[in-house]
Design a protein around this motif. Structure first.
Motif, short mmCIF file in Angstrom:
data_model
loop_
_atom_site.label_atom_id
_atom_site.label_comp_id
_atom_site.label_asym_id
_atom_site.label_seq_id
_atom_site.Cartn_x
_atom_site.Cartn_y
_atom_site.Cartn_z
N GLY A 83 25.86 41.57 25.13
CA GLY A 83 25.67 43.06 24.56
C GLY A 83 26.26 43.84 25.56
N SER A 84 26.40 43.40 27.00
CA SER A 84 26.72 44.73 27.69
C SER A 84 27.46 45.55 27.68
CB SER A 84 27.17 43.67 29.48
OG SER A 84 27.99 43.20 28.60
N PRO A 85 27.71 46.54 28.04
CA PRO A 85 28.26 47.95 27.98
C PRO A 85 29.70 47.83 28.40
CG PRO A 85 26.47 48.20 29.52
CD PRO A 85 26.53 47.18 29.09
N PRO A 86 30.46 47.79 27.48
CA PRO A 86 32.06 47.77 27.51
C PRO A 86 32.42 48.12 28.54
CG PRO A 86 31.92 50.35 26.38
CD PRO A 86 30.42 48.90 26.42
N CYS A 87 33.77 47.19 29.45
CA CYS A 87 33.72 46.99 30.81
C CYS A 87 35.88 47.18 30.92
CB CYS A 87 33.16 46.61 32.51
SG CYS A 87 32.95 45.20 31.76
N HIS A 88 36.24 47.44 31.62
CA HIS A 88 37.39 47.46 32.18
C HIS A 88 37.69 46.36 33.23
CE1 HIS A 88 39.68 49.47 28.32
NE2 HIS A 88 38.52 50.14 28.63
N LYS A 89 38.74 45.73 32.88
CA LYS A 89 39.21 45.07 34.06
C LYS A 89 40.12 45.75 34.99
CE LYS A 89 39.52 40.44 35.38
NZ LYS A 89 39.54 38.62 34.98
N VAL A 90 40.04 45.80 36.51
CA VAL A 90 41.18 46.66 37.18
C VAL A 90 42.57 45.89 36.54
CG1 VAL A 90 41.62 47.77 39.38
CG2 VAL A 90 39.12 47.09 38.47
N ASP A 91 43.58 46.58 36.17
CA ASP A 91 44.22 45.76 35.86
C ASP A 91 46.02 46.32 37.16
OD1 ASP A 91 45.02 47.30 34.31
OD2 ASP A 91 44.57 47.07 32.55
N SER A 92 45.17 47.65 36.66
CA SER A 92 46.84 48.32 37.98
C SER A 92 45.90 48.72 39.04
CB SER A 92 47.62 49.23 37.87
OG SER A 92 47.12 50.44 37.45
N GLU A 93 45.87 49.00 40.32
CA GLU A 93 45.70 49.97 41.34
C GLU A 93 46.70 50.35 42.74
OE1 GLU A 93 42.91 47.90 43.99
OE2 GLU A 93 43.99 45.72 43.39
N GLU A 94 45.84 51.38 42.99
CA GLU A 94 47.38 52.02 43.90
C GLU A 94 46.53 53.34 45.19
OE1 GLU A 94 50.73 55.10 42.68
OE2 GLU A 94 49.57 55.11 42.00
N ILE A 95 46.41 53.26 46.48
CA ILE A 95 46.55 54.19 47.48
C ILE A 95 46.92 55.06 46.95
CG2 ILE A 95 45.34 54.03 49.54
CD1 ILE A 95 43.55 51.92 48.47
N LEU A 96 46.91 55.95 47.19
CA LEU A 96 47.66 57.45 47.39
C LEU A 96 47.28 58.41 48.67
CD1 LEU A 96 47.88 59.18 43.98
CD2 LEU A 96 49.24 57.46 44.88
N LEU A 97 48.10 58.53 49.27
CA LEU A 97 48.26 59.22 50.78
C LEU A 97 48.28 60.60 50.06
CD1 LEU A 97 47.46 59.47 53.34
CD2 LEU A 97 49.93 59.22 54.18
N LEU A 98 47.70 61.72 50.49
CA LEU A 98 47.11 62.80 49.78
C LEU A 98 47.67 63.91 51.43
CD1 LEU A 98 44.51 63.83 47.32
CD2 LEU A 98 47.54 62.61 46.92
N THR A 99 49.12 64.56 51.64
CA THR A 99 49.20 65.42 52.33
C THR A 99 48.93 67.22 51.01
OG1 THR A 99 51.48 66.92 51.68
CG2 THR A 99 50.98 64.36 53.13
N HIS A 100 48.78 68.12 51.38
CA HIS A 100 48.44 69.14 50.85
C HIS A 100 49.56 69.73 49.70
CE1 HIS A 100 50.87 71.62 53.72
NE2 HIS A 100 51.07 72.62 52.71
N LYS A 101 50.46 68.35 49.66
CA LYS A 101 51.47 69.04 48.35
C LYS A 101 51.87 67.61 47.35
CE LYS A 101 54.11 73.31 49.56
NZ LYS A 101 55.25 73.78 50.40
N ARG A 102 52.05 66.61 48.73
CA ARG A 102 52.18 65.84 47.66
C ARG A 102 51.71 64.58 47.49
NH1 ARG A 102 58.26 65.08 49.71
NH2 ARG A 102 58.54 67.96 50.25
#
Ligand SMILES: Cc1cc2nc3c(=O)[nH]c(=O)nc-3n(C[C@H](O)[C@H](O)[C@H](O)COP(=O)(O)OP(=O)(O)OC[C@H]3O[C@@H](n4cnc5c(N)ncnc54)[C@H](O)[C@@H]3O)c2cc1C
Length: 593
Positions: A83-102
């Motif tokens: 009866g633990s609260p619903p949770c989601h297994k991580v199924d996709s992941e990404e690291i984004l490098l943010l410049t000020h536009k991209r």
């Protein structure tokens, strides 16, 4: 002297977070297990009390949260089917490098191993903590909600319990008609599980010098929001971390006109980027089909006193990638909390005569992975094991409770923390140097070039205002648009924060003259910037009519806004602010955090 109720218990746990509740649950379970296998040596179940300052369990819990299940798997092996609260297994992941536009995805080979989340779960830690509270109650553990621990009771070398905060004291410090003296709870063992920068743990560490010869604890501040999005806008189970904008300037960017601020609904700010290159990054987690958790973590070892984490978080949301993601969304809740990042070498001694310290109060957090939940649960369990030994021997001295340290030293928690023992200290040297040290540490199982690396405390890292702003002006900041970006007071509204009006200010600033006479000149009153909840307001000088000269301005404290993040207690350069507990039940009421 007010008439105080005195309660005698075997084990008192201060703080109903995952660490405190894990300790309570596990202590009950291992004693039960022991009694089943050793009926002739059966132990009486101890009376276990947990006190929680929030209005209810979970109300003050804030996290990302991507949980490594290792801790919970050990605590309640069938948690997924109980009866633990619903949770989601991580199924996709990404690291984004943010410049000020991209937003540029980092190629997989460049992603450090500690940022991988395969096998982890996206959860609401608030909901999970409520569920842990229910599991504890089912085991007969008493949880007192809306009850803050305020003062230690020390007898000789031993902690004998705590005194809870009084209720019904007016702003003037005098009792109101509703006055109720806080109970004195006496215990054979008191477990401090207050989370980051615990106010009682701070007293305890100082009193017994528990951080002698350790690195100072260092922190970050996490500012977070939950947004509701149309279905399909962001998948549940997806994890994104970002680096770069808004905290770090790209090599070619320097200062620029932030195009996002020049849109129709924004006040142009002219030229100006961030206050400084600072350590940190952000996250976007898909909580369920229609909710995401977003947040920015800012290392509190930043140098520029003008830096404002809530404002940097607002800027993060104006990045084109975020603006597009959030444009059809609706803000659900807001919160902020510090994170103990120092790691292995910053952990205080976490046991003594009559006490243990568990969870983030004791520094159980892996900053490289931005994960604490599995470690704090494990720390609660390790302490429980030591407490059971103490109950068997009826000896609650540091000799028996010190077994907690022995159990830790042979646990997976130590192995993980030790591997990253110099990680955060490396990044205190600056981002470029930090990245090189990070590589060296990864190649040498955490040793790097210097082991242990020494660090300065966060307030010591702060530099003079004039170093960053020679013209004595901070960079202009854009006005929030009221939808994507909010002012701090509106954000606080979204945290559900509430404190009884008529009570003494729980933020103690003993020397207000220091704020005016020195801090204005030296640091530009950074409390007004680092506080993510507009608790500290600098009231600008006003012309004094009869003499025509300006006064120097003054500090106004709005304690009712406080979200209990503890940043003021940590980052104030003079140590002139002490966070103490307000009246029980005060503070945020986090929703699904
Ligand atoms: C922004 C942010 C993002 C994070 N993201 C992640 C993540 O993605 N994954 C992960 O694993 N970890 C994450 N963490 C870390 C994780 O949330 C903590 O490590 C964990 O919650 C610590 O558990 P704890 O039980 O030690 O303390 P807490 O969870 O802070 O619980 C302490 C409890 O004690 C109560 N309390 C404090 N003082 C008193 C007192 N004097 N009297 C009575 N009650 C008191 C508090 O109200 C609170 O309920 C994140 C943390 C933050 C701030």
């Amino acid at each position: 002297m007010p008439d105080r109720e005195v309660l005698d218990v075997d084990v008192l746990i201060v703080g109903a977070g995952p660490a405190g509740l894990a300790c309570a649950i596990n202590l009950h379970d291992i004693i039960k297990q022991h009694n089943n296998t050793n009926p002739d040596k059966a132990l009486k179940q101890p009376t276990i009390y947990v006190i929680e300052k929030g209005v209810s369990v979970g109300a003050h819990i804030l996290s990302g949260a991507v949980m490594d299940p290792q801790g919970l798997d050990e605590l309640i092996p069938d948690w997924k089917h109980s009866g633990s609260p619903p949770c989601h297994k991580v199924d996709s992941e990404e690291i984004l490098l943010l410049t000020h536009k991209r937003a540029v995805p980092l190629p997989a080979p460049l992603i450090p191993p500690y940022l991988h989340n395969k096998g982890n779960y996206i959860i609401s830690l608030g909901e999970m903590t409520v569920w842990l509270g229910e599991q504890a109650k089912k085991r007969g553990i008493e949880i007192l909600e809306g009850v803050p621990g305020a003062e230690l009771i020390v007898e000789g070398t031993k902690v004998a319990g705590i005194r809870c905060a009084d209720l019904g004291v007016g702003k003037d410090g005098k009792p109101r008609s509703t006055f109720q003296a806080g109970a004195e709870i006496r215990a054979k063992v008191t477990v401090f599980a207050e989370g980051v920068r615990g106010s009682m743990t701070k007293q305890l560490v100082r009193y017994f010098n528990l951080d002698n010869d350790r690195n100072p604890q260092t922190y970050a501040l996490g500012v977070k929001e939950i947004w509701e999005l149309p279905e399909g806008a962001f998948p549940a189970g997806k994890v994104i971390h970002t680096l770069g904008f808004p905290l770090q300037k790209g090599p070619l960017e320097g200062y620029y006109i932030q195009e996002a601020d020049l849109g129709m609904f924004h006040t142009p700010i002219g030229v100006g980027l961030t206050a400084t290159d600072s350590f940190g990054g952000s996250w976007i987690y898909g909580v369920d089909a229609t909710h995401i958790s977003i947040g920015l973590v800012v290392g509190l070892d930043y140098k520029d006193p003008y830096l404002d984490p809530q404002y940097e978080f607002s800027r993060f949301k104006t990045h084109p990638y975020m603006r597009k993601l959030l444009e059809k969304g609706k803000l659900v809740s807001y919160g902020a909390k510090a994170i103990a990042e120092g790691g292995y070498y910053s952990m205080p001694r976490f046991y003594g005569d009559g006490f243990c310290i568990v969870g983030e109060s004791a520094g159980f957090l892996n900053a490289a992975r931005l994960k604490g939940v599995h470690l704090v649960i494990k720390s609660g369990m390790l302490a429980a094991q030591a407490i059971m030994g103490a109950i068997e021997k009826q000896d609650f001295s540091s000799k028996t409770l010190g077994r907690y340290e022995d159990y830790f030293q042979t646990s997976w928690a130590r192995e993980e923390l030790y591997q990253y023992r110099n990680w955060r200290a490396g990044y205190a040297e600056g981002l470029a140097k930090g990245a090189v040290l990070d590589l060296a540490q990864r190649a040498t199982k955490g040793k790097g070039f210097t082991d242990p690396m020494k660090v300065k405390s966060d307030p010591e890292m702060l530099e003079r205002f004039s170093v960053h702003h020679p013209d004595h002006q901070g960079l202009a900041r854009f006005m929030p648009d009221g939808k994507l970006t909010l002012d701090k007071v509106t954000d606080v509204f979204h945290s559900g924060t509430n404190h009884a009006e008529d009570q003494p200010c729980h933020l103690k600033v003993p020397d207000l003259d220091l704020c005016v006479q020195r801090c204005t000149e030296e640091f530009g009153n950074p409390c007004q910037h680092f506080c993510p909840a507009a608790v500290y307001e600098w009231i600008q000088p006003t012309k004094v009519a009869d003499i025509g000269t300006p006064d120097k301005g003054h500090l106004q404290i709005n304690p009712g806004n406080c979200v209990h993040c503890k940043t003021c207690d940590i980052k104030d350069p003079y140590g002139n602010i002490t966070w103490t507990v307000p009246e029980g039940g005060g503070g945020p009421r986090y929703n699904k955090m």
